[in-house]
Design a protein around this motif. Structure first.
Motif, mmCIF file in Angstrom:
data_model
loop_
_atom_site.group_PDB
_atom_site.id
_atom_site.type_symbol
_atom_site.label_atom_id
_atom_site.label_comp_id
_atom_site.label_asym_id
_atom_site.label_seq_id
_atom_site.Cartn_x
_atom_site.Cartn_y
_atom_site.Cartn_z
ATOM 1 N N ALA A 199 61.117 -11.144 27.381
ATOM 2 C CA ALA A 199 60.936 -12.659 27.175
ATOM 3 C C ALA A 199 59.590 -12.999 26.728
ATOM 4 C CB ALA A 199 61.272 -13.522 28.102
ATOM 5 N N PRO A 200 59.354 -14.147 25.807
ATOM 6 C CA PRO A 200 58.089 -14.689 25.637
ATOM 7 C C PRO A 200 57.160 -14.813 26.912
ATOM 8 C CG PRO A 200 59.824 -16.091 24.659
ATOM 9 C CD PRO A 200 60.385 -15.201 25.560
ATOM 10 N N ARG A 201 56.088 -14.015 26.801
ATOM 11 C CA ARG A 201 55.036 -14.086 27.703
ATOM 12 C C ARG A 201 55.345 -13.061 28.882
ATOM 13 N NH1 ARG A 201 51.182 -17.758 26.403
ATOM 14 N NH2 ARG A 201 52.141 -19.539 24.914
ATOM 15 N N TRP A 202 56.645 -12.371 29.079
ATOM 16 C CA TRP A 202 56.966 -11.389 30.058
ATOM 17 C C TRP A 202 56.801 -10.017 29.426
ATOM 18 C CZ3 TRP A 202 56.682 -10.974 34.803
ATOM 19 C CH2 TRP A 202 57.124 -12.043 35.893
ATOM 20 N N THR A 203 56.235 -9.197 30.044
ATOM 21 C CA THR A 203 56.017 -7.726 29.555
ATOM 22 C C THR A 203 56.141 -6.979 30.832
ATOM 23 O OG1 THR A 203 54.551 -8.468 27.945
ATOM 24 C CG2 THR A 203 54.445 -5.926 28.272
ATOM 25 N N VAL A 204 56.965 -5.728 30.511
ATOM 26 C CA VAL A 204 57.120 -4.777 31.639
ATOM 27 C C VAL A 204 56.968 -3.478 31.204
ATOM 28 C CG1 VAL A 204 58.792 -6.372 33.117
ATOM 29 C CG2 VAL A 204 59.749 -4.777 31.143
ATOM 30 N N GLY A 205 56.494 -2.383 31.815
ATOM 31 C CA GLY A 205 56.170 -1.312 31.574
ATOM 32 C C GLY A 205 56.451 -0.233 32.524
ATOM 33 N N VAL A 206 56.931 1.107 32.177
ATOM 34 C CA VAL A 206 57.316 2.096 33.234
ATOM 35 C C VAL A 206 56.644 3.269 32.765
ATOM 36 C CG1 VAL A 206 59.069 3.374 34.192
ATOM 37 C CG2 VAL A 206 59.420 1.124 33.857
ATOM 38 N N GLN A 263 54.726 4.886 37.713
ATOM 39 C CA GLN A 263 54.202 3.412 37.754
ATOM 40 C C GLN A 263 55.017 2.527 37.003
ATOM 41 O OE1 GLN A 263 50.720 2.262 34.985
ATOM 42 N NE2 GLN A 263 49.623 2.061 36.877
ATOM 43 N N PHE A 264 54.967 1.380 37.635
ATOM 44 C CA PHE A 264 55.794 0.342 37.198
ATOM 45 C C PHE A 264 54.815 -0.747 36.860
ATOM 46 C CE2 PHE A 264 58.970 2.362 39.639
ATOM 47 C CZ PHE A 264 60.303 2.355 38.767
ATOM 48 N N ARG A 265 54.902 -1.566 35.536
ATOM 49 C CA ARG A 265 53.911 -2.700 35.146
ATOM 50 C C ARG A 265 54.718 -3.893 35.105
ATOM 51 N NH1 ARG A 265 52.799 2.062 32.842
ATOM 52 N NH2 ARG A 265 53.793 1.518 30.881
ATOM 53 N N PHE A 266 54.120 -5.160 35.574
ATOM 54 C CA PHE A 266 54.821 -6.262 35.283
ATOM 55 C C PHE A 266 53.677 -7.178 35.035
ATOM 56 C CE2 PHE A 266 57.256 -4.109 38.525
ATOM 57 C CZ PHE A 266 58.710 -4.191 37.771
#
Length: 919
Positions: free
Chosen positions: A845-852, A867-870
């Motif tokens: 979503a706008p301004r929300w980034t997640v990564g794995v 690793q999980f990134r929020f």
């Protein structure tokens, strides 16, 4: 614009010192209006309506000036008297420019000037723009405000003086006292916006404010957060000092407050304290982390000193400096030392250790000195630094097994021939074995190729004219040591010093127009300062006897030479299938080559001694070379004569383009660089054929290549799995044995690949890459615990508030790597390693980034480091959470929330759980 009949057009005028020259203005108007009998003051007429009274003959008056002039005597004209009364000091000592789009009206009765609509006034370095401006000469004041039309307040005043800019609701400024009163002002300096209900400017250096809000929000009318204070003192360009200050979030007061606050506003860097982070560690107790002092030495150099302290006695010191000289060079240097105490004294798991790390990067602008260059990339430290450091959260760096460094200087001496000189110091460290290899320093010098028989026109033909030679010198001081002896005098005891001189002579020519041939010989001379002598000593090993090796200091040298020749060509094959076919043609390019190499035996550099016979063993002769343990090793005592063969293949296809307007077919690579190579030893008595090496790459889709390599051995194995001099096909097997093979696939793509044709490149300049790891995030991203910044200043310039929530075009990226290795050297026929790694980032979503980032090890049947990134962009704030639940080295998490602005970067909260460094 509306004017009266008694006034000239004053829409845009320049008035010099109007306050003290009022009587001159009156005389001027009297002479200008000789035809008027009575003067009337006039109110401001309505917009776009002109009130011009009619002029009659009765309204005029004639003035005869001749009798007055004639009464002046000659004596009076010749006499000059000095006025004893000093004129008052002029309040307005410079030109005043003013303007109003609708009208500019001068009221002589009240001595005021009215400017309306898009008005402005300029005096010296001060400028005021507003909807309405009133200039009062009686009070020496200017008053500015906006225009209130239909309930909409527009054209707010904008007050600019020097580098200061204020946008209030209304403003009053006195030219005599230079004091200013501003209502509901809005100003911004160095990223901090100030909103004050009342502002009083005493002079150019002191401003007082009441009911003030401070924020770094871009939305100054409705900031998502601000610091509120009732009284404040503002020194432009330097600082803001306030009284009791509270933080408000969404206009809701928080318990976060201070009895006073200090906001620096200097444009240049200034020295100051760095606020530490507070927290608790299960193994080391309470701590203060990353606190210290920043030294702004000058515009080219700075230095920061940081420290950590834990209540169980652990501490750390870190110094970092950055330097830059425009168009010359730039770099940074950092050093960290940690004294680690685990558990408490008296407990069985108590331990003490110390680790360190030194990093230095230096780069030179190529334009500063084209003929010379100095660069440095240093990463030296304890082998266990990345796994045990209390301030290290980079999991990817912890997986790196090698640390390397290089400092080099190179110089080119132009001329004919050209001479290149380079001096370097290198370092390589294995963090698993803790072995360190250093070259301190090494010297490389080369002279460019010289063609002694080349014609003057420069066009070389034939075997003679293409004869060329060059000169190369390599000198080195190599040190082999361990982590425990590093920086100690013992590390130099085993240093080896040597030099090699090389003079290669080559030539090339054509045979039968299509064959390219080359021949060459290489003369090499090696110098050493230490050599080895071996002998048999009967008294060694407590009288049992043994071989003794003595190191002898002194100059020694040996000389070697060899001869080589090669023959190669390029063969093109084209298979046409017709223009009406989807695959119109296939092109096959082959580059076969064959070479011959001969190396004489240099057994004259070998000595021998006799080991006496013992019980059960006969006497034996031992041969050795005094150059065996030297820097470049001993010359070969075995004569070799071998033929090498290689074949390179490339397959391309012409495919009909889907675009019907395309005039040419599309070229596609089917198989890229399918290489085969082997050799045959003419001087060998057995196992004369070398294993056949092969490698290749198959492009599947753009940026996805299927890479493979392997080794094929033609010889068979005996019952003990040892290679024998029998071909495998003659031993009942196939033509070759596949002894090892490797397949790897790397691919990265993102949503940008479907939008534009720009490639998704990796971030090369990151910490993991500098530490010797991968430049991508397959092993996770590193969280910088020194500032925690994810979104930098300026990253939020793009408006993300009006983005459709159900937008299918969600930004994302994916990377993955797969590798498998097969081993069959001794009939084990097993998969020695097989793993899959992947990473992905997505803006949900706008301004929300997640990564794995994660992977799977098929060999050991387990999940690799995960690793999980929020990450959340909170406009003026940012929040991030990194969690590593699975890892072979450490598991940890790190949470950070803070203000983006570098001015208020110390206003943050971070919390992390370290991994157990003892595991």
């Amino acid at each position: 614009m509306t004017v009266s009949n008694t006034e000239p057009n004053l829409q845009n005028n320049s008035i010099v010192a109007l306050q003290t020259n009022r009587h001159y203005l009156t005389i001027f108007l009297t002479f200008l209006l000789l035809g008027s009998a009575v003067l009337h003051a006039q109110d401001i007429p309505p917009k776009n309506e002109a009130n011009i009274p009619k002029t009659t003959k009765d309204d005029t008056i004639s003035v005869n000036l001749k009798p007055i002039i004639g009464e002046i005597s000659e004596q009076a004209q010749d006499t000059v008297k000095t006025d004893s009364v000093k004129p008052p000091k002029e309040t307005l000592s410079n030109v005043v420019d003013y303007y109003g789009e609708d009208y500019v009206f001068l009221d002589r009765k009240e001595n005021k000037v009215y400017m309306y609509n898009k008005a402005y006034i300029i005096y010296e370095d001060m400028r005021i723009d507003a909807g309405m401006i009133i200039l009062d000469y009686n009070k020496n004041e200017v008053y500015a405000k906006g225009i209130d039309s239909a309930g909409v307040y527009s054209q707010r005043p904008v007050f600019v003086q020097g580098q200061n800019r204020v946008e209030p609701d209304s403003i009053r400024h006195n030219f005599e006292t230079e004091k200013t009163l501003v209502f509901n002002s809005r100003t911004e300096q160095n990223g901090i916006s100030t909103i004050a209900e009342v502002t009083k400017k005493i002079n150019d250096s002191v401003i007082y404010l009441r009911n003030v809000k401070f924020t770094t929000s871009k939305n100054i009318d409705d900031p998502e957060y601000y610091f509120y204070t009732r009284k404040a003192k503002f020194v432009p360009g330097k600082k803001v000092v306030t009284g009791l200050t509270n933080m408000y979030i969404a206009d809701v007061p928080t318990p976060v407050g201070l009895p006073f606050a200090f906001f620096p506003l200097t444009a240049d860097r200034t020295s100051g304290f760095i606020i530490p982070t507070f927290g608790q560690n299960n193994n080391r107790g309470f701590f203060f982390q990353n606190g210290g002092y920043y030294f702004a030495i000058n515009d080219y150099l700075d230095f920061s000193l940081l420290g950590d302290y834990y209540t169980n006695g652990s501490y750390a010191l870190r110094g970092e400096t950055s330097y830059a000289l425009r168009y010359k060079f730039k770099g940074n240097l950092s050093a960290r030392y940690e004294s680690l105490v685990n558990s408490e004294r008296g407990f069985p798991d108590f331990s003490e250790s110390s680790i360190y790390n030194i990093r230095w990067t230096h780069s030179q602008d190529t334009k500063s000195s084209p003929s010379s260059r100095f660069s440095a990339s240093v990463n030296i430290g304890s082998s266990k630094y990345f796994t045990q450091s209390i301030s290290q959260t980079n999991n990817a760096s912890a997986l790196v097994n090698t640390l390397s460094s290089s400092i080099s200087y190179s110089k080119t001496f132009e001329g004919e021939p050209q001479v290149n000189l380079s001096v370097a110091a290198t370092h390589s460290q294995n963090t698993q074995t803790e072995q360190i290899s250093m070259s301190l320093p090494n010297l490389n010098t080369s002279v460019s190729r010289i063609y002694p028989f080349a014609p003057k026109d420069g066009i070389k033909k034939g075997i003679i004219e293409n004869i060329n030679f060059q000169y190369d010198l390599t000198a080195e001081n190599r040190i082999q040591t361990t982590d425990s002896l590093f920086f100690k005098s013992e590390m130099f005891n085993t240093a080896q010093i040597g030099a090699q001189h090389s003079i290669p002579v080559t030539t090339n020519f054509k045979i039968l127009k299509y064959l390219s041939a080359s021949m060459g010989t290489n003369y090499r001379e090696t110098w050493v300062l230490k050599s080895t002598r071996q002998r048999y000593d009967e008294t060694a090993n407590n009288g049992l006897g043994g071989i003794v090796k003595d190191t002898v200091s002194g100059f020694e040298s040996y000389r070697t030479y060899n001869f080589s020749t090669s023959l190669g060509t390029t063969v093109y094959g084209l298979f046409n299938f017709g223009t009406d076919k989807k695959i119109q043609a296939i092109r096959h390019v082959m580059r076969p080559s064959i070479g011959y190499n001969i190396n004489p035996a240099f057994d004259r550099y070998y000595d021998e001694f006799i080991v006496p016979a013992t019980a059960g063993e006969a006497a034996q002769v031992v041969q050795y070379s005094r150059f065996e343990n030297t820097l470049y090793g001993a010359p070969s005592k075995v004569y070799s004569s071998s033929i090498g063969m290689s074949l390179s293949n490339t397959f391309e296809a012409k495919i009909r383009d889907r675009d019907t307007t395309a005039l040419e077919p599309k070229k596609v690579t089917l198989l890229n660089n399918l290489n085969f190579s082997t050799a045959y030893n003419l001087a060998g008595d057995s196992l004369q054929w070398s294993p056949l090496q092969f490698s290749g790459s198959i492009p599947i889709i753009p940026k996805l290549d299927f890479n493979f390599s392997g080794t094929l051995d033609p010889y068979a194995l005996d019952n003990n799995n040892q290679k024998i001099d029998v071909f495998n096909i003659n031993n009942g097997g196939s033509l070759f044995r596949l002894t090892n093979a490797n397949v790897s696939i790397n691919y990265s793509f993102s949503s940008k690949d479907f939008e534009t044709k720009t490639k998704d490149t990796d971030r090369i300049e990151n910490e993991t890459f500098r530490n010797g790891g991968r430049p991508d995030d397959l092993f996770g991203e590193a969280a910088d615990i020194y500032d925690g910044q994810i979104y930098k200043e300026g990253d939020d310039d793009v408006d993300k508030t009006n983005i459709e929530w159900y937008n299918y075009n969600i930004p994302w990226d994916v990377r993955f790597a797969y590798t498998i290795t097969y081993g069959n050297n001794q009939r084990q026929s097993e998969i020695s390693s097989q793993s899959f790694m992947m990473s992905t980032n997505m803006e949900l979503a706008p301004r929300w980034t997640v990564g794995v980032s994660s992977g799977y090890d098929f060999k050991n049947k387990g999940v690799t480091l995960t690793q999980f990134r929020f990450q959340r962009d909170l406009e003026s704030w940012q929040m991030s959470f990194n969690w590593t639940p699975i890892g072979s080295i450490n598991t940890a998490w790190y949470f950070f929330i803070g203000i983006k602005s570098s001015v208020l970067s110390d206003i943050k909260y971070d919390k992390r759980r370290e991994s157990d460094k003892r595991l």
